[in-house]
Design a protein around this motif. Structure first.
Motif, mmCIF file in Angstrom:
data_model
loop_
_atom_site.group_PDB
_atom_site.id
_atom_site.type_symbol
_atom_site.label_atom_id
_atom_site.label_comp_id
_atom_site.label_asym_id
_atom_site.label_seq_id
_atom_site.Cartn_x
_atom_site.Cartn_y
_atom_site.Cartn_z
ATOM 1 N N HIS A 312 41.029 41.571 36.662
ATOM 2 C CA HIS A 312 42.138 41.768 37.589
ATOM 3 C C HIS A 312 43.425 41.903 36.772
ATOM 4 N N LEU A 314 47.410 42.188 37.178
ATOM 5 C CA LEU A 314 48.432 41.994 38.200
ATOM 6 C C LEU A 314 49.761 42.632 37.851
ATOM 7 N N SER A 315 50.019 42.839 36.574
ATOM 8 C CA SER A 315 51.282 43.419 36.132
ATOM 9 C C SER A 315 51.094 44.022 34.751
ATOM 10 N N LEU A 350 42.408 34.776 43.366
ATOM 11 C CA LEU A 350 43.309 35.924 43.403
ATOM 12 C C LEU A 350 42.487 37.130 43.820
ATOM 13 N N SER A 352 42.371 41.330 45.760
ATOM 14 C CA SER A 352 43.075 42.609 45.874
ATOM 15 C C SER A 352 43.600 42.828 47.282
ATOM 16 N N ALA A 362 50.349 43.320 44.528
ATOM 17 C CA ALA A 362 50.851 42.253 43.657
ATOM 18 C C ALA A 362 51.951 42.811 42.783
ATOM 19 N N ARG A 363 53.066 42.085 42.673
ATOM 20 C CA ARG A 363 54.180 42.611 41.883
ATOM 21 C C ARG A 363 55.111 41.489 41.445
ATOM 22 N N LEU A 369 55.857 36.172 40.002
ATOM 23 C CA LEU A 369 54.755 37.027 40.412
ATOM 24 C C LEU A 369 54.325 36.613 41.813
ATOM 25 N N THR A 371 51.435 37.472 44.662
ATOM 26 C CA THR A 371 50.135 38.120 44.718
ATOM 27 C C THR A 371 49.307 37.620 45.893
#
Length: 476
Positions: A312, A314-315, A350, A352, A362-363, A369, A371
């Motif tokens: 995964h 996320l950033s 966590l 999607s 997620a951002r 963060l 998510t």
């Protein structure tokens, strides 16, 4: 790509496939990453096969059956049983659990238009939101654009006959379009396998260029992902890894293996490509490397004792990823040297959001963060301080919304229980503020993180992830 950690080949217990005792095949070529000469024709841009993924061989550690990519790349769930970070740098972390918002917004939105789904199994592949259009890619509906004013279809991508023979079903889509309104979309025989990539003008649907993702020596279609950073589109798949000019399709950079006998596993996100490799002819057999998605240059490289699996991402900047090794599962924040710290995820999963590759909700909001996650079986939103690793808050019964361009400093979400509302969430405290009410029954089956946009004028755009309860709805 899914990857299980195998035993090093030196271990006599390591499995060997019969008839595969020879050294692994080398990655062909060996040229360094750099700018390619010339531009492709308007119809086809061929990505240099020199940075094709090498063939696997038994001389290298291989993932067991079922450990490779299967179908279109998805973000899998992974339960992280990490200890909650109680003190970081001498300061105790504080977790704020947000319950459903009790306040009701004075403003009320109504449904302005609705687009029916192309089919009940029309899976969402990706979407773009511009100032005037919603562009949606679906497994049954293809690639289409709709006017935000009235929901009328503006264009449907028309594939050239020669390209359609390779497959005309969207299978991957860049999360955004570039400054010139161009995005990348991959197509194939179905939504899980990609055979070619195209540059698409979001305003007209015109295919500006295309390039194959298969060849005579590597004819099997494979899952792929594509991302934009500036004018460069990265392509991450089992067959290709590199960057092309999003405007022309010409090669910008290509992956170069460290040695002649290497296997590599790759993952991407906007701005960064991660590669886990094993090279039989190198002293440092295993390495884990981050590449700049725009230039192909190495950001950092770490030697490892075995394979690392990225579940995964996320950033991209800073790089935040869920990484599985033989020792642990952890969500880590990496610095520019490749050193990292854990996020205090605790027992949350966590996710999607909508369980499809179309979700990029997620951002980062400053150093926080935000998510989608699952806590005790229920969907939640989590906020983490990326500097300390502490969990700051958890917001329950809310789906994270993708903000319109220029609104990235505010967390938007839609409540999923009680009276549906558009709310904002303070990224530091988790405090929820109602913005606008939605009609009763709105999003009962539809609202999931990654399928909700907040338009520039404050509207809510709802996309169904599977097409089972409608296609697209706009509330204003």
């Amino acid at each position: 790509m899914p990857l299980r950690v195998p035993e090093p080949q030196a271990d006599p217990r390591a499995p060997r496939r019969p008839g595969h005792g020879t050294p692994p095949q080398p990655r062909r070529g060996g040229e360094s990453a750099g700018h390619g000469a010339g531009h492709p024709s308007a119809a086809t841009a061929v990505l240099d096969p020199e940075f094709r993924r090498p063939e696997p061989a038994a001389a290298q550690p291989q993932p067991p059956a079922g450990g490779g990519r299967s179908g279109r790349t998805r973000w899998g769930r992974i339960v992280l049983t990490l200890a909650v970070l109680v003190a970081v740098g001498g300061t105790a972390s504080v977790l704020v659990k947000q319950e459903d918002a009790a306040a009701v917004a004075a403003k009320q939105l109504t449904q302005e238009w609705e687009i029916p789904a192309a089919a009940s199994d029309d899976a969402l592949i990706g979407s773009w939101l511009t100032d005037k259009l919603l562009v949606r890619a679906g497994s049954r509906g293809g690639l289409r654009a709709y006017d935000l004013t009235d929901g009328e279809q503006v264009w449907k991508a028309a594939h050239l006959p020669a390209l359609a023979k390779r497959g005309s079903v969207p299978c991957a889509m860049s999360p955004t379009v570039g400054a010139e309104g161009i995005g990348t979309v991959a197509f194939g025989p179905d939504s899980s396998a990609c055979t070619w990539l195209a540059g698409v003008d979001a305003s007209t649907g015109k295919i500006l260029w295309s390039m194959p993702l298969t060849s005579d020596k590597h004819p099997m279609a494979a899952a792929a992902t594509t991302y934009l950073q500036g004018d460069v589109a990265t392509v991450v798949s089992e067959n290709f890894l590199g960057g092309v000019d999003a405007r022309t399709g010409s090669r910008v950079w290509g992956y170069k293996a460290r040695g002649h006998y290497c296997n590599a596993y790759d993952w991407g996100v906007e701005g960064t490509v991660l590669v886990d490799d094993f090279c039989l002819d190198k002293k440092k057999r295993f390495t884990f490397t981050a590449y700049d998605g725009e230039t192909g240059k190495v950001i950092w490289r770490k030697s490892a004792a075995g394979h690392s699996k990225v579940t995964h991402i996320l950033s991209g900047a800073p790089l935040i990823a869920t990484v599985h090794t033989a020792r642990e599962d952890a969500v880590r924040v990496f610095d520019t040297a490749g050193d990292s710290r854990k996020l205090a995820v605790g027992n949350d999963e966590l996710t999607s959001g909508n369980e499809t590759g179309a979700d990029h909700s997620a951002r980062l909001y400053g150093k926080v963060l935000v998510t989608p996650a699952v806590a005790a079986g229920s969907p939640v939103l989590d906020g983490f301080d990326t500097t300390t690793g502490a969990k700051l808050w958890t917001a329950r019964s809310a789906a994270l919304a993708v903000p319109a361009s220029g609104a990235d400093d505010t967390v938007h979400a839609v409540t999923t229980s009680g009276v549906p509302q558009l709310v904002t969430i303070d990224p530091r405290t988790g405090r929820t503020t109602p913005v606008a009410g939605l009609p009763v029954g709105t999003g009962k089956w539809n609202f999931t993180s990654g399928t909700v946009y907040v338009t520039a004028d404050g509207g809510v755009l709802e996309l169904n992830a599977l097409g089972s309860n409608g296609g697209v709805r706009l509330y204003r």
